[in-house]
Design an enzyme around this catalytic site. Structure first.
Site, PDB file in Angstrom:
ATOM      1  N   ASN A  92     -51.007 -11.325  22.225  1.00  0.00           N
ATOM      2  CA  ASN A  92     -49.694 -11.722  21.737  1.00  0.00           C
ATOM      3  C   ASN A  92     -48.664 -11.640  22.872  1.00  0.00           C
ATOM      4  OD1 ASN A  92     -50.128 -12.355  18.976  1.00  0.00           O
ATOM      5  ND2 ASN A  92     -50.457 -10.192  18.547  1.00  0.00           N
ATOM      6  N   CYS A 103     -56.349 -15.799  16.221  1.00  0.00           N
ATOM      7  CA  CYS A 103     -55.684 -14.716  15.494  1.00  0.00           C
ATOM      8  C   CYS A 103     -56.450 -14.503  14.195  1.00  0.00           C
ATOM      9  CB  CYS A 103     -54.232 -15.112  15.218  1.00  0.00           C
ATOM     10  SG  CYS A 103     -53.249 -13.847  14.370  1.00  0.00           S
ATOM     11  N   HIS A 104     -56.221 -13.365  13.537  1.00  0.00           N
ATOM     12  CA  HIS A 104     -56.915 -13.105  12.272  1.00  0.00           C
ATOM     13  C   HIS A 104     -55.953 -13.040  11.088  1.00  0.00           C
ATOM     14  CE1 HIS A 104     -56.799  -9.274  14.766  1.00  0.00           C
ATOM     15  NE2 HIS A 104     -55.783  -9.162  13.946  1.00  0.00           N
ATOM     16  N   HIS A 107     -48.454 -16.657  13.051  1.00  0.00           N
ATOM     17  CA  HIS A 107     -47.677 -15.655  12.336  1.00  0.00           C
ATOM     18  C   HIS A 107     -46.616 -16.263  11.430  1.00  0.00           C
ATOM     19  CE1 HIS A 107     -48.793 -12.054  15.165  1.00  0.00           C
ATOM     20  NE2 HIS A 107     -49.833 -12.611  14.577  1.00  0.00           N
ATOM     21  N   TYR A 124     -39.246 -12.133  11.439  1.00  0.00           N
ATOM     22  CA  TYR A 124     -39.184 -13.507  11.944  1.00  0.00           C
ATOM     23  C   TYR A 124     -38.079 -14.307  11.270  1.00  0.00           C
ATOM     24  CZ  TYR A 124     -44.005 -12.352  13.282  1.00  0.00           C
ATOM     25  OH  TYR A 124     -45.124 -11.751  13.786  1.00  0.00           O
TER      26      TYR A 124
END
Length: 499
Positions: free
Chosen positions: A149, A170-171, A201, A258
């Site tokens: 990241n 990514c998971h 994300h 975010y």
């Protein structure tokens, strides 16, 4: 099959063990070499012992090497996995602590927001060095699988300036997929079909189906609100689902930082988060989690080595890496969600940005599904982040302090909390604190130091709205035992599927 895989940042011990265990379970991967490299010789030696033990106990014809010489590890590699955290926990601490002085309360700080933007400045400087080495000594057209990241910024920089074929992994999609299945009362995520798309994300479940029947927004809201755990842990995600009509991949804590709406008033942050686990919104939660895990691993390494001596069993995890390598090498098709250049995959996001969306992998490479259109609210939220990411990447590549400050100013949460003057001073303070990992700003940092001698805005000593202390290893053991006991008692909690 004989080829070489290099893992940069292999000292991320637990994650490296997971990646390697998955790779070693692919039947065709006999005679491969796994080259581990890290700047931390101590961590590198620990993971070397663990992976060598797995190979030996399972009688696998694989070779394991470990070196702090990155170029030696990369020499001849067909695949490279990047798992680094540049600056380690020391820099991470300042990603969280300095913004708190200006009222910016982050849970994770690794994607955008103040911490994520600065993490990107450190990571991109290193990423360019990695790419240079890959171009010069790895196998021609080697594939870089980036797990580091901030995912978008790192992948964007590798593609724009690194000159290396790169995919970001990514998971988050898998984690949210499992959660949705549990909320619907379904035994396993493989019974629930999803289409998920957006940016890393900030990816959105656009279509959810169970036995072919589409799960509506109202049905998912009802399932989440009826769930005894998720209803308390995921208040931001549920609220956004109600307003946007789609569910976010990211945890409550991630999503809250975010957006400009949920963490801007300290007295209201507690209304939206849960402190039962760090990922649900705790101030600096991921920093605490990483610190505790590092301490735990240091003390319990003999136990982890013992566990590595147990023969490999069971299926692989849903981490993408081993499945991608298997598909590329054998031709067996794999479907996943990958971070790549947009180029028309998502119709209402910019062509140049890095998106996360469904794709298929086979011998011909990673093939994305094109023509996806996000709901307007989801696209608007993603677009704001894309503009911040684009400025932050360009700043990292050029050492442009003004552009870095403009990126920070346009970040949704920072902009909701800080004045422009506060942003300018906060960035100066973070540049000075992190100078050793920011070579591209070397000429600008002396001026930042001078400006800080006569600060224009006052700061405060604030721990945040929901900061918890780092626990001892003994406390961690007790907490884990209690959690496992509770999980056993609460097995099967959930709601029935609603169409």
């Amino acid at each position: 099959m004989s080829f070489k895989i290099c893992i940069i940042g292999a000292g991320s011990v637990g994650f490296t063990k997971k990646l390697c265990s998955d790779i070693l379970k692919v039947p065709e991967f006999t005679g491969i070499e796994i080259a581990l490299t890290d700047i931390n010789d101590h961590n590198l030696d620990m993971i070397r012992q663990i992976i060598e033990t797995i190979v030996k106990v399972n009688g696998l014809p694989a070779k394991v090497t470990a070196t702090t010489d990155r170029r030696a590890a990369l020499a001849g590699a067909r695949y490279v996995m990047n798992c680094v955290r540049i600056g380690g926990l020391e820099a991470f601490e300042s990603d969280i602590a300095i913004p708190l002085k200006y009222g910016v309360d982050q849970c994770v700080g690794d994607t955008i927001c103040a911490g994520g933007i600065m993490y990107g400045q450190r990571g991109i400087a290193a990423m360019l060095e990695f790419c240079k080495d890959i171009r010069e000594v790895a196998e021609p057209d080697a594939l870089l699988l980036n797990y580091a990241n901030p995912m978008v910024m790192m992948t964007w920089a590798a593609l724009d300036a690194g000159g290396v074929r790169t995919v970001g992994l990514c998971h988050g999609v898998q984690n949210g997929h499992r959660q949705i299945a549990r909320a619907l009362g379904v035994e396993g995520p493989e019974e629930v079909d999803i289409i998920c798309s957006g940016i890393n994300h900030q990816t959105w479940y656009l279509d959810i189906r169970y036995k072919g029947a589409q799960i509506s927004r109202d049905a998912l809201v009802a399932a989440m609100e009826a769930h005894p755990v998720f209803s308390q842990q995921e208040k931001v995600r549920i609220d956004v689902l109600k307003r946007f009509g789609v569910y976010s991949t990211e945890s409550n804590g991630h999503l809250s930082e975010y957006l400009p709406w949920y963490r801007k008033r300290p007295e209201e942050i507690g209304d939206w988060i849960s402190l039962d686990e760090w990922i649900h919104g705790e101030t600096g939660g991921y920093l605490r989690y990483c610190t505790e895990n590092r301490n735990w691993f240091e003390q319990d390494f003999p136990k982890f080595l013992e566990e590595a001596a147990v023969p490999l069993a069971g299926p692989r995890t849903d981490e993408h890496a081993s499945w991608i390598l298997e598909a590329l090498e054998t031709g067996r098709v794999y479907r996943g969600h990958f971070n790549v250049r947009n180029g028309g995959v998502i119709t209402n996001l910019p062509e140049d940005c890095i998106i996360e969306s469904p794709g298929f992998v086979d011998r011909f490479g990673i093939n994305m599904v094109e023509g996806i259109t996000l709901p307007m609210a989801a696209a608007a939220t993603c677009s704001v982040s894309v503009n911040v990411q684009r400025m932050a990447v360009r700043a990292a590549l050029t050492g442009d302090v003004d552009l870095l400050k403009q990126a920070m100013l346009h970040d949704p949460l920072v902009g909701a909390v800080c004045t422009p003057e506060e942003v300018w001073q906060m960035v100066d303070e973070m540049l000075v604190a992190q100078a050793e990992w920011l070579p591209q700003y070397a000429e600008a940092i002396p001026a930042a130091k001078e400006r800080l001698k006569a600060p224009k805005v006052k700061t405060r000593n604030w721990a945040g709205a929901a900061r918890l202390g780092v626990r001892s290893v003994e406390e961690l053991r007790a907490a884990r035992a209690a959690k496992e006991a509770a999980a056993g008692e609460g097995h099967g909690l959930g709601t029935k599927v609603m169409g």
